[in-house]
Design a protein around this motif. Structure first.
Motif, PDB file in Angstrom:
ATOM      1  N   GLU A  69     120.799  32.745   6.891  1.00  0.00           N
ATOM      2  CA  GLU A  69     119.947  32.342   8.007  1.00  0.00           C
ATOM      3  C   GLU A  69     118.502  32.257   7.530  1.00  0.00           C
ATOM      4  O   GLU A  69     118.007  33.166   6.864  1.00  0.00           O
ATOM      5  CB  GLU A  69     120.037  33.351   9.154  1.00  0.00           C
ATOM      6  CG  GLU A  69     121.376  33.391   9.851  1.00  0.00           C
ATOM      7  CD  GLU A  69     121.362  34.336  11.038  1.00  0.00           C
ATOM      8  OE1 GLU A  69     120.321  34.984  11.267  1.00  0.00           O
ATOM      9  OE2 GLU A  69     122.388  34.439  11.728  1.00  0.00           O
ATOM     10  N   PHE A  70     117.827  31.157   7.857  1.00  0.00           N
ATOM     11  CA  PHE A  70     116.427  31.000   7.468  1.00  0.00           C
ATOM     12  C   PHE A  70     115.561  31.357   8.667  1.00  0.00           C
ATOM     13  O   PHE A  70     115.569  30.661   9.683  1.00  0.00           O
ATOM     14  CB  PHE A  70     116.134  29.568   7.018  1.00  0.00           C
ATOM     15  CG  PHE A  70     114.979  29.480   6.054  1.00  0.00           C
ATOM     16  CD1 PHE A  70     115.199  29.337   4.707  1.00  0.00           C
ATOM     17  CD2 PHE A  70     113.670  29.565   6.507  1.00  0.00           C
ATOM     18  CE1 PHE A  70     114.150  29.262   3.806  1.00  0.00           C
ATOM     19  CE2 PHE A  70     112.608  29.507   5.626  1.00  0.00           C
ATOM     20  CZ  PHE A  70     112.840  29.348   4.265  1.00  0.00           C
ATOM     21  N   LYS A  71     114.805  32.457   8.532  1.00  0.00           N
ATOM     22  CA  LYS A  71     113.990  32.949   9.639  1.00  0.00           C
ATOM     23  C   LYS A  71     112.517  32.973   9.254  1.00  0.00           C
ATOM     24  O   LYS A  71     112.166  33.278   8.116  1.00  0.00           O
ATOM     25  CB  LYS A  71     114.435  34.361  10.039  1.00  0.00           C
ATOM     26  CG  LYS A  71     115.864  34.431  10.559  1.00  0.00           C
ATOM     27  CD  LYS A  71     116.219  35.848  10.963  1.00  0.00           C
ATOM     28  CE  LYS A  71     117.634  35.946  11.514  1.00  0.00           C
ATOM     29  NZ  LYS A  71     117.982  37.317  11.933  1.00  0.00           N
ATOM     30  N   PHE A  72     111.671  32.656  10.224  1.00  0.00           N
ATOM     31  CA  PHE A  72     110.223  32.721  10.043  1.00  0.00           C
ATOM     32  C   PHE A  72     109.663  33.866  10.883  1.00  0.00           C
ATOM     33  O   PHE A  72     110.239  34.251  11.901  1.00  0.00           O
ATOM     34  CB  PHE A  72     109.557  31.414  10.466  1.00  0.00           C
ATOM     35  CG  PHE A  72     109.797  30.267   9.525  1.00  0.00           C
ATOM     36  CD1 PHE A  72     108.937  30.026   8.469  1.00  0.00           C
ATOM     37  CD2 PHE A  72     110.889  29.424   9.699  1.00  0.00           C
ATOM     38  CE1 PHE A  72     109.162  28.968   7.603  1.00  0.00           C
ATOM     39  CE2 PHE A  72     111.113  28.363   8.835  1.00  0.00           C
ATOM     40  CZ  PHE A  72     110.242  28.138   7.779  1.00  0.00           C
ATOM     41  N   GLU A  73     108.525  34.382  10.454  1.00  0.00           N
ATOM     42  CA  GLU A  73     107.830  35.425  11.194  1.00  0.00           C
ATOM     43  C   GLU A  73     106.335  35.313  10.925  1.00  0.00           C
ATOM     44  O   GLU A  73     105.925  34.705   9.920  1.00  0.00           O
ATOM     45  CB  GLU A  73     108.336  36.809  10.762  1.00  0.00           C
ATOM     46  CG  GLU A  73     108.080  37.114   9.296  1.00  0.00           C
ATOM     47  CD  GLU A  73     108.709  38.414   8.846  1.00  0.00           C
ATOM     48  OE1 GLU A  73     109.356  39.086   9.677  1.00  0.00           O
ATOM     49  OE2 GLU A  73     108.558  38.755   7.663  1.00  0.00           O
ATOM     50  N   PRO A  74     105.488  35.850  11.794  1.00  0.00           N
ATOM     51  CA  PRO A  74     104.051  35.820  11.520  1.00  0.00           C
ATOM     52  C   PRO A  74     103.734  36.625  10.265  1.00  0.00           C
ATOM     53  O   PRO A  74     104.400  37.635   9.987  1.00  0.00           O
ATOM     54  CB  PRO A  74     103.432  36.470  12.766  1.00  0.00           C
ATOM     55  CG  PRO A  74     104.502  36.416  13.806  1.00  0.00           C
ATOM     56  CD  PRO A  74     105.796  36.490  13.074  1.00  0.00           C
ATOM     57  N   ASP A  75     102.739  36.193   9.499  1.00  0.00           N
ATOM     58  CA  ASP A  75     102.355  36.998   8.351  1.00  0.00           C
ATOM     59  C   ASP A  75     101.660  38.271   8.834  1.00  0.00           C
ATOM     60  O   ASP A  75     101.322  38.417  10.008  1.00  0.00           O
ATOM     61  CB  ASP A  75     101.482  36.207   7.373  1.00  0.00           C
ATOM     62  CG  ASP A  75     100.173  35.725   8.006  1.00  0.00           C
ATOM     63  OD1 ASP A  75      99.701  36.349   8.968  1.00  0.00           O
ATOM     64  OD2 ASP A  75      99.638  34.705   7.528  1.00  0.00           O
ATOM     65  N   ALA A  76     101.461  39.221   7.913  1.00  0.00           N
ATOM     66  CA  ALA A  76     100.921  40.531   8.293  1.00  0.00           C
ATOM     67  C   ALA A  76      99.549  40.411   8.945  1.00  0.00           C
ATOM     68  O   ALA A  76      99.249  41.106   9.926  1.00  0.00           O
ATOM     69  CB  ALA A  76     100.849  41.434   7.057  1.00  0.00           C
ATOM     70  N   GLY A  77      98.709  39.508   8.424  1.00  0.00           N
ATOM     71  CA  GLY A  77      97.376  39.343   9.003  1.00  0.00           C
ATOM     72  C   GLY A  77      97.431  38.844  10.435  1.00  0.00           C
ATOM     73  O   GLY A  77      96.672  39.308  11.294  1.00  0.00           O
ATOM     74  N   SER A  78      98.345  37.907  10.722  1.00  0.00           N
ATOM     75  CA  SER A  78      98.479  37.382  12.079  1.00  0.00           C
ATOM     76  C   SER A  78      98.975  38.452  13.039  1.00  0.00           C
ATOM     77  O   SER A  78      98.495  38.557  14.181  1.00  0.00           O
ATOM     78  CB  SER A  78      99.433  36.183  12.088  1.00  0.00           C
ATOM     79  OG  SER A  78      98.885  35.079  11.389  1.00  0.00           O
TER      80      SER A  78
END
Length: 317
Positions: free
Chosen positions: A292-301
């Protein structure tokens, strides 16, 4: 690598620290395959159990990862090291605050009580916040399980719905904040300009374990990429290129079972949008890896979102 036979420090600890040092110094970058346990044990003249113990402890710390039949690999430790650095900074702030409290005549028990009470207050503030997430493709509607704080409500909405339906805008009137990808921030601000809701643009990145799993795949054959939208397919391809992975991808958009049955046997593995796993697994060839290809906000965001939520709630009190 050399072990000090006279130091009295267990060999597995010495080995563990030497591996860690090689990684932090960039000698073994993320994705590097470590020597097999038996091979390294022979070269160091130690038991295989010694090497295995060092590898296992580093794996438990998130520094290494292993895949059955493929070996042990270096994880992307940059975020782990950054997190350790941020933790040390916070601890220094706590130490300074504690010294200040003691200097004002409070006991350490008093200080601990103050911190606990204030922490619970902040936690309660966050638990009453509502955030809308404007996404450009249907795949991201299932990817909003972020750690924004206990009880924060996160509502995903398609940008196309916002563009086409005034009623969708009405759903946002009770929101405390709206977030969207940086590439669509200007458009969302125009669409929601009358609502006077804080709008924040964030950067999205693929989950680290997703990239690591793909990097470990045998590239003898091409890969299938199964998505619901062309937008998501382009996001995946862009993320792979940014990670240095130039793969032969056979892209399938909203395929039926017949198309999947024809294409998947020709591929070495399949990358898919999370919501399509059930459909794909029904026709998945035996022993084929499914990622599964999942995206998430980066740590800074993420930190920016949490900080702004606290500021907004503070303004309302």
């Amino acid at each position: 690598m050399d072990l000090d036979r006279k130091s009295g420090v267990p060999y597995y600890i010495q080995l563990k620290e030497q591996i860690r040092r090689r990684i932090t110094q960039g000698i073994w970058p993320a994705g590097t395959k470590l020597p097999p346990e038996r091979e390294l044990a022979v070269s160091l003249a130690v038991s295989r159990n010694t090497v295995s113990q060092a590898y296992k402890e580093l794996e438990s710390e998130g520094i290494l990862s292993s895949a059955r039949g493929k070996g042990t690999f270096v994880e992307d430790t940059s975020q782990i090291l950054q997190q350790e650095g941020r933790k040390e900074k916070v601890l220094r702030i706590v130490d300074l605050a504690m010294e200040e409290a003691v200097g004002l005549g409070f006991s350490i028990d008093d200080f601990v009580s103050f911190v606990h009470v204030r922490g619970m207050e902040k936690k309660e503030l966050l638990s009453r916040m509502k955030v809308a997430f404007i996404v450009t493709n249907p795949e991201q509607l299932a990817e909003v399980n972020w750690n924004l704080g206990p009880g924060v409500s996160l509502l995903p909405i398609l940008l196309s719905e916002l563009q086409e339906s005034p009623r969708t805008q009405e759903r946002l009137t009770g929101m405390d904040m709206v977030i969207t990808g940086v590439t669509h921030l200007a458009e969302v601000k125009i669409l929601l300009g009358k609502l006077r809701i804080p709008i924040l643009g964030i950067s999205m990145q693929p989950k680290l374990d997703t990239i690591v799993r793909i990097a470990k795949l045998s590239m003898g054959r091409g890969l299938a990429l199964v998505c619901e939208s062309h937008q998501f397919a382009e996001m995946v391809k862009g993320a792979l290129r940014q990670a240095g992975l130039y793969l032969m991808l056979k892209t399938l958009i909203q395929p039926d079972e017949t198309s999947l049955s024809e294409v998947l046997p020709e591929c070495g593995a399949v990358i898919l949008a999370p919501r399509l796993r059930f459909q794909v697994e029904k026709v998945l060839p035996a022993n084929m890896e499914c990622i599964e290809f999942k995206f998430e906000p980066d740590a800074g965001s993420l930190n920016l979102i949490r900080g702004l939520l606290l500021e907004l709630k503070g303004e309302k009190l």
